[in-house]
Design an enzyme around this catalytic site. Structure first.
Site, short mmCIF file in Angstrom:
data_model
loop_
_atom_site.label_atom_id
_atom_site.label_comp_id
_atom_site.label_asym_id
_atom_site.label_seq_id
_atom_site.Cartn_x
_atom_site.Cartn_y
_atom_site.Cartn_z
N PHE A 505 -16.59 -10.99 97.28
CA PHE A 505 -16.75 -12.13 96.36
C PHE A 505 -16.86 -11.52 94.85
O PHE A 505 -17.10 -12.43 93.93
CB PHE A 505 -17.58 -13.13 96.81
CG PHE A 505 -19.18 -12.56 96.87
CD1 PHE A 505 -19.70 -12.35 95.80
CD2 PHE A 505 -19.60 -12.12 97.94
CE1 PHE A 505 -21.04 -11.72 95.82
CE2 PHE A 505 -20.59 -11.66 98.18
CZ PHE A 505 -21.56 -11.39 97.17
N HIS A 566 -29.55 -14.30 86.42
CA HIS A 566 -29.51 -13.04 87.31
C HIS A 566 -30.94 -12.41 87.13
O HIS A 566 -31.37 -12.26 86.00
CB HIS A 566 -28.30 -12.41 87.31
CG HIS A 566 -28.49 -11.07 88.06
ND1 HIS A 566 -28.29 -11.18 89.40
CD2 HIS A 566 -28.55 -9.86 87.56
CE1 HIS A 566 -28.54 -9.74 89.70
NE2 HIS A 566 -28.65 -9.10 88.80
#
Length: 593
Positions: A505, A566
């Site tokens: 991914f 993140h």
């Protein structure tokens, strides 16, 4: 609401000049607790006053009052004082003052003065001639009007530019500013918006490279400072002596009286402006200064909208420590008192003290015969360290604690925390508080060492949402140590996401990051890695909205790829990511940046 005199327990409330003037008509002794509206009267001595009133039983000649300095002109000089002050009025004249909640001294002063009043009434002694203490009104002092004038006249706004941040010159520049006697009143590390840059640098708008300069200022981190003049430096003894040695010698008869007087005084240096000083230090190219009062007022509102409130509140941090027995048996009671007294708990952690740490914290008891047992006790189980924040928090916490000795606390300060939480094992205060601002900051840094983490705000987050996230980060206690705005190419993304670079991914992650610029940041605080991950919330925004609805991903995430933020998972990942993204610009020690 109109001011009025009312009884609160045993003390009369004085909250206007007219009530103050009326109070001075009291016969005998009046003990006055001078307090500020934000903190209230000194609770630590109320038990003593109740004891004295009951034992002396002389309502005609012994009175207790609390006087709010904020609303009484006569007491203006006591405004903004963090230490308790007690005045003693004898038949309308202020004849004594005690600073600090010193119960034994207050007890002796009241007892002696009342004994004298009784002897005078019985004809056994002549009334002594006391020197009256004249209370100065700050409005009549030279500096008094400064507080009511335009705040902006006393400050300048200084921007330390991104090139100084990247090259690690911020600390050096701030040290130079402080060395000259200037005071940094407020500071914020931020990435300036285009509107803010164009506004602050409007005088440069017609320069040919202005657009390039705007781009430079809006793509990395700057530091914005509020600087006040502080105290002007004076010549040191050595500098004065050297100056006298190099000046032509003149005999006293050749000098006028004024000149003779002038040579005997320490003369102040001519004070450079901050701009002139930075130019002299050859660091002005890294800073831009705005000192026009009108513009300063405008930019204070833009960069530091709460500045006036912050200055008036005098927020202070202090370290508090609960000893082992208290942590095990009555921690919740202490937490309730902390909350009720208006403290905010910024950080907390359980710690197992080493013998050396225990000796440092118990130094005041080292001459007591139970010292060895105390050290053994302090290392026998976990203590709880807290960082507390409140207006004048350091002194306020010390006042709540009371004496370090349980016996003294029980006799003179029964309402103090020392007396309330006394344990049978040892006659010591079961709580600790820092003794000064400097000690507090050292202790906080020791028990809550700073940590860096790498953080990313992803491209789909709008500029308005970025501003909201930056406020969340600031409110959570993070310091923004480094920042870059950049489109994360695969090469750059690999430096951050190297752990998943081989996963299927990952191409989808790269596609999202390529949609626009991300904000790459170094965030600094104690436990930064864990706290940032908690602030972000679960990786999937849908899950975050269920489990952590106030988290960043819950509020700003769209899907598991576009999840707004993140962060590094652990210390080694944070250190490696920071090193790869910022090179040598961030040290392993956050204090060096």
């Amino acid at each position: 609401m109109a001011s009025k005199k009312r009884e609160v327990q045993l003390q009369t409330v004085i909250n206007s000049q007219s009530l103050w003037d009326e109070m001075l008509q009291n016969k005998g002794l009046t003990v006055i607790d001078v307090y500020q509206a934000w903190c209230g009267p000194c609770k630590a001595v109320q038990a003593l006053f109740r004891k004295l009133k009951n034992e002396i039983n002389e309502d005609e000649i012994l009175h207790f009052v609390v006087a709010e300095a904020d609303n009484i002109v006569t007491l203006h000089s006591f405004r903004d004082k963090c230490e308790p002050v007690f005045l003693f009025s004898l038949n309308g004249k202020i004849i004594a003052k005690i600073e600090g909640a010193n119960a034994p001294l207050i007890n002796r002063k009241v007892t002696n003065l009342i004994d004298e009043e009784r002897k005078i009434a019985a004809g056994e002694m002549v009334r002594p001639q006391y020197n009256e203490i004249l209370l100065k009104d700050l409005d009549s002092e030279e500096t008094g009007e400064a507080h009511d004038g335009n705040v902006a006249e006393h400050y300048c706004i200084t921007i330390i530019k991104p090139d100084a941040v990247i090259s690690k010159k911020v600390l050096k520049i701030k040290e130079k500013i402080l060395e000259e006697g200037f005071v940094i009143e407020a500071e914020d590390a931020r990435m300036l918006t285009e509107e803010q840059v164009r506004d602050f640098y409007s005088r440069m708008a017609d320069q040919p490279d202005f657009e390039e300069f705007v781009s430079f200022m809006t793509t990395s981190l700057s530091h914005v400072l509020v600087v006040s003049p502080g105290n002007e430096k004076t010549d040191s003894l050595g500098e004065i002596q050297a100056q006298l040695e190099t000046e032509p010698k003149e005999s006293p008869e050749d000098l006028s009286e004024a000149e003779v007087n002038a040579t005997s005084e320490v003369t102040k240096k001519k004070r450079d402006s901050l701009q002139e000083y930075l130019e002299r230090q050859q660091i002005s190219q890294f800073c831009d200064i705005e000192d026009d009062a009108t513009n300063v007022a405008k930019f204070l509102d833009i960069f530091f909208p709460d500045f006036k409130l912050m200055k008036s509140r005098n927020l202070e941090r202090t370290l508090a420590l609960l000893r082992p027995d208290l942590v095990q048996e009555r921690k919740d009671e202490v937490f309730n008192i902390i909350e009720d007294e208006g403290f905010k708990i910024l950080m907390q952690r359980q710690i197992q003290l080493s013998e050396e740490e225990a000796q440092t914290l118990c130094k005041e008891y080292e001459n007591e015969d139970y010292y060895d047992k105390l050290i053994e006790y302090m290392t026998s189980g976990p203590s709880l360290a807290l960082v507390l924040l409140r207006e004048n928090g350091l002194q306020y916490w010390k006042n709540l604690l009371g004496p370090t000795n349980v016996n003294e606390a029980s006799e003179f300060y029964p309402d103090s925390l020392c007396a309330q939480f006394a344990m049978d094992r040892l006659p010591v205060n079961q709580l600790y508080g820092s003794d000064s601002k400097e000690i507090a900051e050292r202790e906080i840094q020791y028990f809550f060492p700073l940590q860096n983490t790498l953080a990313v705000i992803k491209p789909h987050v709008t500029h308005e949402q970025r501003e909201e996230i930056m406020k969340i980060i600031k409110d959570a206690g993070f310091e923004l140590t480094q920042l870059k705005e950049m489109v994360l190419s695969q090469e750059e993304a690999n430096k951050i996401y190297y752990k998943i670079a081989t996963r299927d991914f990952y191409k989808d992650v790269l596609a999202v990051l390529a949609e626009g610029p991300s904000l790459v940041m170094v965030l600094t605080k104690w436990n930064a890695i864990g706290d940032w991950r908690r602030l972000m919330g679960p990786v999937d925004p849908e899950e975050a909205r269920l489990l952590s609805p106030e988290s960043i991903r819950a509020k700003y995430g769209i899907n598991i790829l576009k999840n707004a933020a993140h962060g590094a998972s652990n210390a080694s990942e944070a250190a490696e990511g920071i090193s790869k993204m910022f090179g040598e610009s961030v040290s392993e020690d956050p204090e060096e940046n």
